[in-house]
Design a protein around this motif. Structure first.
Motif, PDB file in Angstrom:
ATOM      1  N   HIS A  93     -14.711   2.519  -2.358  1.00  0.00           N
ATOM      2  CA  HIS A  93     -15.021   1.132  -2.029  1.00  0.00           C
ATOM      3  C   HIS A  93     -13.766   0.312  -1.717  1.00  0.00           C
ATOM      4  N   ARG A  94     -12.628   0.961  -1.662  1.00  0.00           N
ATOM      5  CA  ARG A  94     -11.400   0.377  -1.158  1.00  0.00           C
ATOM      6  C   ARG A  94     -11.035   1.083   0.140  1.00  0.00           C
ATOM      7  N   PRO A  95     -10.349   0.419   1.051  1.00  0.00           N
ATOM      8  CA  PRO A  95     -10.024   1.070   2.326  1.00  0.00           C
ATOM      9  C   PRO A  95      -9.033   2.207   2.156  1.00  0.00           C
ATOM     10  N   ASP A  96      -9.217   3.221   2.971  1.00  0.00           N
ATOM     11  CA  ASP A  96      -8.281   4.338   3.036  1.00  0.00           C
ATOM     12  C   ASP A  96      -7.682   4.351   4.437  1.00  0.00           C
ATOM     13  N   PHE A  97      -6.393   4.685   4.515  1.00  0.00           N
ATOM     14  CA  PHE A  97      -5.689   4.717   5.785  1.00  0.00           C
ATOM     15  C   PHE A  97      -5.128   6.119   6.000  1.00  0.00           C
ATOM     16  N   THR A  98      -4.693   6.387   7.219  1.00  0.00           N
ATOM     17  CA  THR A  98      -4.102   7.684   7.521  1.00  0.00           C
ATOM     18  C   THR A  98      -3.014   7.508   8.567  1.00  0.00           C
ATOM     19  N   LEU A  99      -2.351   8.613   8.935  1.00  0.00           N
ATOM     20  CA  LEU A  99      -1.261   8.583   9.902  1.00  0.00           C
ATOM     21  C   LEU A  99      -1.657   9.288  11.181  1.00  0.00           C
ATOM     22  N   LEU A 100      -1.263   8.701  12.299  1.00  0.00           N
ATOM     23  CA  LEU A 100      -1.404   9.344  13.603  1.00  0.00           C
ATOM     24  C   LEU A 100      -0.063   9.284  14.323  1.00  0.00           C
ATOM     25  N   VAL A 122      -3.092   3.967  10.520  1.00  0.00           N
ATOM     26  CA  VAL A 122      -4.338   3.495  11.105  1.00  0.00           C
ATOM     27  C   VAL A 122      -5.448   3.593  10.067  1.00  0.00           C
ATOM     28  N   PHE A 123      -6.590   2.998  10.374  1.00  0.00           N
ATOM     29  CA  PHE A 123      -7.740   2.999   9.470  1.00  0.00           C
ATOM     30  C   PHE A 123      -8.358   4.393   9.376  1.00  0.00           C
ATOM     31  N   PRO A 163     -13.624   2.546  15.574  1.00  0.00           N
ATOM     32  CA  PRO A 163     -12.259   2.719  16.071  1.00  0.00           C
ATOM     33  C   PRO A 163     -11.249   2.674  14.923  1.00  0.00           C
ATOM     34  N   ARG A 164     -10.085   3.256  15.147  1.00  0.00           N
ATOM     35  CA  ARG A 164      -9.062   3.296  14.103  1.00  0.00           C
ATOM     36  C   ARG A 164      -8.181   2.058  14.063  1.00  0.00           C
ATOM     37  N   LYS A 165      -8.172   1.270  15.145  1.00  0.00           N
ATOM     38  CA  LYS A 165      -7.276   0.118  15.208  1.00  0.00           C
ATOM     39  C   LYS A 165      -7.709  -0.787  16.352  1.00  0.00           C
ATOM     40  N   GLY A 166      -7.066  -1.942  16.437  1.00  0.00           N
ATOM     41  CA  GLY A 166      -7.234  -2.810  17.596  1.00  0.00           C
ATOM     42  C   GLY A 166      -8.408  -3.769  17.501  1.00  0.00           C
ATOM     43  N   ARG A 167      -8.614  -4.499  18.609  1.00  0.00           N
ATOM     44  CA  ARG A 167      -9.656  -5.517  18.672  1.00  0.00           C
ATOM     45  C   ARG A 167     -11.049  -4.983  18.382  1.00  0.00           C
TER      46      ARG A 167
END
Length: 302
Positions: free
Chosen positions: A71-78, A90-91, A10-14
């Motif tokens: 090896h580092r997190p990448d994020f994006t936009l929704l 979001v992830f 998932p991109r976000k949340g619990r």
């Protein structure tokens, strides 16, 4: 270098936080997992107006993401679904070593459906979506995640549940004391529902799930109703008299005069595989490393 095993998450949340907890334990990645979680919680607070940031969304995205370093997190936009459809960070992706196997987490809005369309061999998503989309409705109730695979028609999908992550909240039966007195059932459980005839208030997206969890015998003689738009679910259930809703502590339900009855089914993030795509030793090694040790939510081997 061996190509990483791609895993839809998932991109976000619990559910994403549960997945990151699992990878933190399996891949010695606590720091990076905490980084992703804290970033997304902060961005959620910004999106809801609970935090302010002088930087624009693109500046924040550039500060968070390092696409040149897998090896580092990448994020994006929704686009967010709220009024005005603001952009939400979001992830997107992260590559980790899991017991010697490189694994790339890839963010998807609907990981379960990405597995259904054969984009991935492995993925994590809510068990609720599996119930909503592919489990067969039968007269008898579905009571555990371990029984989900038996309800999946192989013609519908090649996806099967491997195990749960233990981030469990429950779809719980709720009712007012007055309705319980009218039904005269000793307990607020499935036997109560078998004797009850009338309306049951649920979230509209959970109709098929509730039918599967209760069984078609128990839902004979009842009709589903839904909260009015924007109204608190517990308040709507109190007006109806009976309902099924996700509960953690149940305090809000009690505040509305509701009794908590049987925990009908666990709502849990699960590891899934597309059996047609899950070939190769790397995929098998990743699945072994990520699956839960034997517990009540583990799925027996197929």
């Amino acid at each position: 270098m061996t190509a990483p095993v791609r895993v839809a998450v998932p991109r976000k949340g619990r559910p994403l936080e549960a997945v990151l907890d699992r990878f933190a334990a399996r891949a010695d990645a606590t720091a990076v997992a905490d980084d992703v979680v804290s970033t997304l919680r902060y961005e959620k607070a910004v999106a809801k107006g609970e935090q302010s940031d002088d930087r624009g969304v693109y500046d924040r995205l550039a500060a968070y993401s390092e696409p040149s370093n897998s090896h580092r997190p990448d994020f994006t936009l929704l686009r967010d679904a709220r009024a005005g459809k603001p952009r939400r960070i979001v992830f997107d992706s992260l590559t980790l070593d899991v017991d010697g196997t490189p694994v790339q987490l890839v963010g998807r809005e609907e990981p379960f459906r990405a597995l259904r369309t054969h984009e991935f061999a492995l993925g994590f998503d809510s068990a609720d979506l599996v119930l909503e989309e592919v489990v067969e409705l039968r007269p008898e109730p579905l009571t555990s995640i371990a029984d989900v695979n038996d309800r999946i028609d192989p013609v519908d999908t090649d996806v099967r549940v491997v195990s749960g992550l233990g981030d469990t909240v429950y779809h719980t039966l709720l009712a007012t004391p007055s309705v319980q007195r009218d039904v005269a059932a000793p307990e607020l459980d499935r036997e109560f529902l078998a004797a009850y005839e009338g309306e049951i208030c649920i979230s509209p997206r959970y109709e098929r799930l509730v039918e599967a969890v209760l069984g078609t015998d128990a839902t004979d003689g009842v009709s589903f109703v839904y909260p009015d738009g924007g109204r608190e679910e517990e308040a709507a259930i109190a007006d109806t008299g009976v309902g099924v809703y996700l509960t953690v502590t149940g305090s809000t339900a009690r505040d509305h005069g509701l009794d908590l009855g049987e925990r009908l089914f666990p709502s849990e993030t699960v590891l899934m595989e597309n059996q047609c795509e899950a070939d190769g030793e790397d995929v098998a090694a990743a699945k072994r490393a990520l699956a839960t040790e034997p517990t009540e939510t583990a799925i027996p081997p197929q």
